[in-house]
Design a protein around this motif. Structure first.
Motif, short mmCIF file in Angstrom:
data_model
loop_
_atom_site.label_atom_id
_atom_site.label_comp_id
_atom_site.label_asym_id
_atom_site.label_seq_id
_atom_site.Cartn_x
_atom_site.Cartn_y
_atom_site.Cartn_z
N ASN A 77 32.95 -5.80 12.27
CA ASN A 77 33.62 -5.08 11.19
C ASN A 77 32.53 -4.46 10.31
OD1 ASN A 77 34.86 -4.36 8.73
ND2 ASN A 77 36.45 -5.91 8.98
N GLU A 78 32.28 -3.18 10.54
CA GLU A 78 31.18 -2.49 9.86
C GLU A 78 31.39 -2.42 8.35
OE1 GLU A 78 29.00 1.85 9.98
OE2 GLU A 78 29.85 1.06 11.85
N GLN A 79 32.62 -2.20 7.91
CA GLN A 79 32.89 -2.13 6.48
C GLN A 79 32.56 -3.46 5.80
OE1 GLN A 79 36.79 -0.82 5.31
NE2 GLN A 79 36.48 -1.37 3.16
N MET A 80 32.93 -4.56 6.43
CA MET A 80 32.63 -5.87 5.87
C MET A 80 31.12 -6.09 5.81
SD MET A 80 33.90 -9.60 7.20
CE MET A 80 35.33 -9.96 6.22
N GLN A 81 30.41 -5.65 6.83
CA GLN A 81 28.95 -5.77 6.84
C GLN A 81 28.34 -5.00 5.67
OE1 GLN A 81 28.45 -4.71 11.23
NE2 GLN A 81 26.55 -5.80 10.76
N VAL A 82 28.78 -3.77 5.48
CA VAL A 82 28.24 -2.93 4.42
C VAL A 82 28.54 -3.52 3.04
CG1 VAL A 82 28.42 -0.65 3.32
CG2 VAL A 82 28.25 -0.83 5.81
N GLU A 83 29.77 -3.97 2.84
CA GLU A 83 30.13 -4.58 1.57
C GLU A 83 29.30 -5.85 1.31
OE1 GLU A 83 34.33 -5.25 1.93
OE2 GLU A 83 34.83 -3.14 1.58
N GLY A 84 29.11 -6.63 2.36
CA GLY A 84 28.31 -7.84 2.22
C GLY A 84 26.86 -7.52 1.89
N ARG A 85 26.31 -6.54 2.57
CA ARG A 85 24.93 -6.15 2.32
C ARG A 85 24.77 -5.61 0.89
NH1 ARG A 85 19.98 -7.44 2.41
NH2 ARG A 85 18.53 -5.73 2.62
N ALA A 86 25.74 -4.85 0.43
CA ALA A 86 25.68 -4.31 -0.93
C ALA A 86 25.70 -5.44 -1.96
CB ALA A 86 26.85 -3.36 -1.18
N ARG A 87 26.54 -6.41 -1.72
CA ARG A 87 26.60 -7.56 -2.64
C ARG A 87 25.31 -8.37 -2.60
NH1 ARG A 87 31.73 -11.32 -3.90
NH2 ARG A 87 30.72 -12.54 -5.52
N GLU A 88 24.78 -8.52 -1.42
CA GLU A 88 23.51 -9.24 -1.25
C GLU A 88 22.40 -8.55 -2.03
OE1 GLU A 88 20.85 -10.81 2.56
OE2 GLU A 88 22.63 -9.59 2.92
N LEU A 89 22.32 -7.23 -1.91
CA LEU A 89 21.29 -6.47 -2.64
C LEU A 89 21.50 -6.53 -4.15
CD1 LEU A 89 20.98 -3.37 -0.29
CD2 LEU A 89 19.33 -5.24 -0.58
N ALA A 90 22.76 -6.49 -4.58
CA ALA A 90 23.06 -6.58 -6.01
C ALA A 90 22.61 -7.93 -6.56
CB ALA A 90 24.55 -6.37 -6.26
N GLY A 91 22.83 -8.98 -5.78
CA GLY A 91 22.39 -10.31 -6.20
C GLY A 91 20.88 -10.41 -6.30
N GLU A 92 20.18 -9.83 -5.32
CA GLU A 92 18.72 -9.83 -5.37
C GLU A 92 18.22 -9.07 -6.60
OE1 GLU A 92 17.43 -8.18 -1.64
OE2 GLU A 92 18.11 -9.91 -0.49
N ALA A 93 18.86 -7.94 -6.89
CA ALA A 93 18.45 -7.14 -8.05
C ALA A 93 18.68 -7.90 -9.35
CB ALA A 93 19.23 -5.82 -8.06
N ARG A 94 19.81 -8.62 -9.45
CA ARG A 94 20.09 -9.40 -10.66
C ARG A 94 19.03 -10.48 -10.86
NH1 ARG A 94 24.87 -10.10 -13.49
NH2 ARG A 94 26.05 -9.22 -11.77
N GLN A 95 18.62 -11.11 -9.77
CA GLN A 95 17.59 -12.15 -9.88
C GLN A 95 16.26 -11.55 -10.35
OE1 GLN A 95 17.56 -15.14 -6.54
NE2 GLN A 95 19.07 -13.70 -5.75
N LYS A 96 15.88 -10.42 -9.78
CA LYS A 96 14.62 -9.80 -10.17
C LYS A 96 14.64 -9.33 -11.62
CE LYS A 96 13.31 -8.32 -5.54
NZ LYS A 96 13.20 -7.20 -4.61
N ALA A 97 15.79 -8.83 -12.07
CA ALA A 97 15.92 -8.34 -13.44
C ALA A 97 15.84 -9.45 -14.48
CB ALA A 97 17.23 -7.57 -13.60
N ASN A 98 16.04 -10.68 -14.05
CA ASN A 98 16.07 -11.80 -14.98
C ASN A 98 14.95 -12.81 -14.77
OD1 ASN A 98 18.59 -11.55 -16.74
ND2 ASN A 98 19.31 -11.02 -14.69
N LYS A 99 13.83 -12.36 -14.29
CA LYS A 99 12.67 -13.26 -14.10
C LYS A 99 11.95 -13.45 -15.40
CE LYS A 99 12.12 -13.30 -9.36
NZ LYS A 99 11.75 -14.30 -8.55
#
Length: 99
Positions: A77-99
């Motif tokens: 399911n490509e849409q699910m993959q893309v949504e998951g990857r987007a959420r994964e990247l957003a989580g990584e960005a939130r962690q980096k922004a709050n170091k």
């Protein structure tokens, strides 16, 4: 209360403590200086607490996104993959922004 408002409250408390400490130094009041320093440290701690909470939230987003991405790949399911990857990247960005 949101993390942003907790951080802002911490900044205000820190600045208030710095002012109080400086005024205490100007008028030669050691107790006022000590109270100001304590207030300043409390503000710094409040900011760090808010940043830690945001890092945890980011990690949760990253992990749930990775899971969704992998499940999407497993069921083709490509849409699910893309949504998951987007959420994964957003989580990584939130962690980096709050170091």
């Amino acid at each position: 209360m949101s993390n942003e408002s907790k951080r802002a409250e911490g900044v205000a408390q820190e600045i208030g403590g710095k002012v109080k400490k400086a005024v205490g130094g100007l008028i030669g009041n050691e107790q006022m200086q000590a109270e100001g320093r304590a207030q300043e440290l409390g503000g710094e701690a409040k900011q760090e607490g808010a940043k830690a909470a945001a890092r945890v939230q980011g990690k949760v987003e990253e992990v749930t996104g990775a899971i969704k991405n992998r499940i999407g790949a497993a069921i083709d399911n490509e849409q699910m993959q893309v949504e998951g990857r987007a959420r994964e990247l957003a989580g990584e960005a939130r962690q980096k922004a709050n170091k």
